[in-house]
Design a protein around this motif. Structure first.
Motif, PDB file in Angstrom:
ATOM      1  N   ASP A  77       1.292  -1.319  -4.777  1.00 45.50           N
ATOM      2  CA  ASP A  77       0.008  -0.675  -4.490  1.00 45.50           C
ATOM      3  C   ASP A  77      -1.022  -1.178  -5.488  1.00 45.50           C
ATOM      4  O   ASP A  77      -0.701  -1.524  -6.624  1.00 45.50           O
ATOM      5  N   LEU A  78      -2.285  -1.201  -5.038  1.00 48.48           N
ATOM      6  CA  LEU A  78      -3.389  -1.615  -5.901  1.00 48.48           C
ATOM      7  C   LEU A  78      -3.716  -0.538  -6.923  1.00 48.48           C
ATOM      8  O   LEU A  78      -4.247  -0.822  -7.994  1.00 48.48           O
TER       9      LEU A  78
ATOM     10  N   GLN B  75      -1.817   5.912  -7.938  1.00 54.01           N
ATOM     11  CA  GLN B  75      -0.841   6.176  -6.864  1.00 54.01           C
ATOM     12  C   GLN B  75       0.579   5.880  -7.346  1.00 54.01           C
ATOM     13  O   GLN B  75       1.519   6.624  -7.072  1.00 54.01           O
TER      14      GLN B  75
ATOM     15  N   GLY C  42       0.855  -1.193   0.000  1.00 54.11           N
ATOM     16  CA  GLY C  42       0.000   0.000   0.000  1.00 54.11           C
ATOM     17  C   GLY C  42       0.879   1.228   0.000  1.00 54.11           C
ATOM     18  O   GLY C  42       0.694   2.155   0.771  1.00 54.11           O
ATOM     19  N   ALA C  43       1.844   1.231  -0.918  1.00 52.26           N
ATOM     20  CA  ALA C  43       2.936   2.210  -0.884  1.00 52.26           C
ATOM     21  C   ALA C  43       2.492   3.618  -1.249  1.00 52.26           C
ATOM     22  O   ALA C  43       3.163   4.588  -0.899  1.00 52.26           O
TER      23      ALA C  43
ATOM     24  N   ALA D 237      -3.183  -0.485   2.561  1.00 55.85           N
ATOM     25  CA  ALA D 237      -3.887  -1.749   2.291  1.00 55.85           C
ATOM     26  C   ALA D 237      -4.723  -2.275   3.468  1.00 55.85           C
ATOM     27  O   ALA D 237      -5.933  -2.451   3.343  1.00 55.85           O
TER      28      ALA D 237
ATOM     29  N   ASP E  38      -2.702  -6.517  -5.744  1.00 59.47           N
ATOM     30  CA  ASP E  38      -3.498  -6.574  -4.519  1.00 59.47           C
ATOM     31  C   ASP E  38      -2.656  -7.202  -3.409  1.00 59.47           C
ATOM     32  O   ASP E  38      -2.050  -8.266  -3.616  1.00 59.47           O
ATOM     33  N   ALA E  39      -2.655  -6.551  -2.255  1.00 59.80           N
ATOM     34  CA  ALA E  39      -1.878  -7.079  -1.129  1.00 59.80           C
ATOM     35  C   ALA E  39      -2.384  -8.455  -0.683  1.00 59.80           C
ATOM     36  O   ALA E  39      -1.663  -9.190  -0.005  1.00 59.80           O
TER      37      ALA E  39
ATOM     38  N   ALA F 269       2.769   1.850   5.653  1.00 55.93           N
ATOM     39  CA  ALA F 269       2.349   3.047   6.376  1.00 55.93           C
ATOM     40  C   ALA F 269       0.902   3.327   5.984  1.00 55.93           C
ATOM     41  O   ALA F 269       0.650   3.861   4.899  1.00 55.93           O
ATOM     42  N   TYR F 270      -0.015   2.903   6.807  1.00 52.13           N
ATOM     43  CA  TYR F 270      -1.462   3.134   6.600  1.00 52.13           C
ATOM     44  C   TYR F 270      -1.943   2.514   5.289  1.00 52.13           C
ATOM     45  O   TYR F 270      -2.978   2.920   4.765  1.00 52.13           O
TER      46      TYR F 270
HETATM   47  C1  LIG Z   1      -3.809   5.863   3.083  1.00 53.86           C
HETATM   48  S1  LIG Z   1      -2.924   5.383   1.638  1.00 53.86           S
HETATM   49  C2  LIG Z   1      -1.261   5.250   2.277  1.00 53.86           C
HETATM   50  C3  LIG Z   1      -0.238   5.457   1.211  1.00 53.86           C
HETATM   51  C4  LIG Z   1       1.229   5.565   1.690  1.00 53.86           C
HETATM   52  N1  LIG Z   1       1.657   4.349   2.346  1.00 53.86           N
HETATM   53  C5  LIG Z   1       1.424   6.779   2.564  1.00 53.86           C
HETATM   54  O1  LIG Z   1       1.791   6.624   3.730  1.00 53.86           O
HETATM   55  O2  LIG Z   1       1.213   7.889   2.070  1.00 53.86           O
HETATM   56  C6  LIG Z   1      -3.422   3.701   1.435  1.00 53.86           C
HETATM   57  C7  LIG Z   1      -2.860   3.015   0.200  1.00 53.86           C
HETATM   58  O3  LIG Z   1      -3.218   1.633   0.243  1.00 53.86           O
HETATM   59  C8  LIG Z   1      -3.530   1.221  -1.075  1.00 53.86           C
HETATM   60  N2  LIG Z   1      -4.361   0.011  -1.042  1.00 53.86           N
HETATM   61  C9  LIG Z   1      -5.648  -0.098  -0.631  1.00 53.86           C
HETATM   62  N3  LIG Z   1      -6.066  -1.374  -0.738  1.00 53.86           N
HETATM   63  C10 LIG Z   1      -5.014  -2.090  -1.224  1.00 53.86           C
HETATM   64  C11 LIG Z   1      -4.826  -3.458  -1.541  1.00 53.86           C
HETATM   65  N4  LIG Z   1      -5.799  -4.359  -1.386  1.00 53.86           N
HETATM   66  N5  LIG Z   1      -3.622  -3.847  -2.007  1.00 53.86           N
HETATM   67  C12 LIG Z   1      -2.609  -2.947  -2.174  1.00 53.86           C
HETATM   68  N6  LIG Z   1      -2.740  -1.634  -1.882  1.00 53.86           N
HETATM   69  C13 LIG Z   1      -3.923  -1.204  -1.417  1.00 53.86           C
HETATM   70  C14 LIG Z   1      -4.231   2.444  -1.674  1.00 53.86           C
HETATM   71  O4  LIG Z   1      -4.262   2.410  -3.075  1.00 53.86           O
HETATM   72  C15 LIG Z   1      -3.424   3.584  -1.099  1.00 53.86           C
HETATM   73  O5  LIG Z   1      -2.361   3.953  -1.941  1.00 53.86           O
END
Ligand SMILES: C[S@@+](CC[C@H](N)C(=O)[O-])C[C@H]1O[C@@H](n2cnc3c(N)ncnc32)[C@H](O)[C@@H]1O
Length: 211
Positions: A42-43, A47, A21-22, A84, A64-65, A81-82
């Motif tokens: 990241d999905l 992003q 979820g980068a 997925a 997908d994570a 960091a926050y």
């Molecule tokens: C709140 S953002 C955090 C982004 C980054 N880590 C930061 O600290 O700024 C959450 C991220 O998780 C990703 N995300 C959500 N569901 C996901 C999944 N199933 N697999 C991978 N990434 C996912 C979103 O696309 C988004 O970029």
């Protein structure tokens, strides 16, 4: 990073690290600067385009994570960091995937908005200090478009739920860090402020080991 939860920076050199979820891949950029070999996943294609625009010489993976496109035991470390985990209905699936791609002894450090925040309005001022919802209500927060399609879904898990998820994924929890609001930070953004930060935790960081 400052807390060194992935280990001392000098020990990150040449480590294979997966960032889940980068988003724009801030962590991966920092890890690469320490000499690690990060992979930012990241999905969201959008992003990852931000990540690409900012730059960095590490792979960006759109996936997908819950279905990581890597062989077993590919990474020394993983972090998020926050990313997925707050957005999936089945976090154990993600945690199991992370466990699978970590090498024995590998560490997974992930942060989420502290679950206690679910009970308070997301406001930086005094209105953000009164409980307005049940901490125990697991109903997801959903935003919809004009057609009624869910465009943003965030799932609430209590601290206990998160710990049970980690145990269910066969990871070992070694620390749960609740960073305190730093005295130097006078900024307000979104629901974040010194007023609330000095009274209730904003972030929970889980440090897990794959035995
Ligand atoms: C709140 S953002 C955090 C982004 C980054 N880590 C930061 O600290 O700024 C959450 C991220 O998780 C990703 N995300 C959500 N569901 C996901 C999944 N199933 N697999 C991978 N990434 C996912 C979103 O696309 C988004 O970029």
């Amino acid at each position: 990073m400052e807390a060194e939860l992935l280990g001392p920076p000098e020990e990150l050199k040449n480590k294979d690290v997966l960032e889940i979820g980068a988003g724009a891949a801030q962590c991966s950029r920092w890890l690469a600067a320490q000499g690690a070999r990060p992979v930012a996943l990241d999905l969201s294609h959008r992003q990852l385009q931000h990540a690409l625009r900012i730059g960095g010489s590490f792979p960006l993976v759109c996936a997908d994570a819950g279905a990581l496109p890597f062989a077993d035991g590919s990474f020394d470390l993983a972090c998020s960091a926050y990313g997925a985990l707050p957005f999936v209905a089945d976090p154990v699936l993600v945690l199991r995937e992370v466990r699978r791609v970590l090498r024995p002894g590998g560490r997974f450090v992930f942060s989420v908005t502290h679950p206690i925040r679910w009970a308070f309005p997301d406001e930086p001022g005094p209105e953000g200090l009164s409980v307005s919802a049940s901490y125990f209500d697991r109903t997801p927060y959903v935003e919809q478009d004009e057609q009624g399609r869910a465009v943003y879904v965030e799932h609430h898990r209590t601290i206990g739920d998160r710990i049970r998820d980690i145990v269910a994924a066969d990871l070992r929890l070694v620390d749960l860090v609740e960073p305190e609001w730093p005295a130097w930070n006078s900024a307000e953004w979104g629901g974040w402020s010194p007023l609330r930060g000095n009274l209730i935790p904003g972030t929970a960081i889980f440090v897990c080991v794959r035995d």
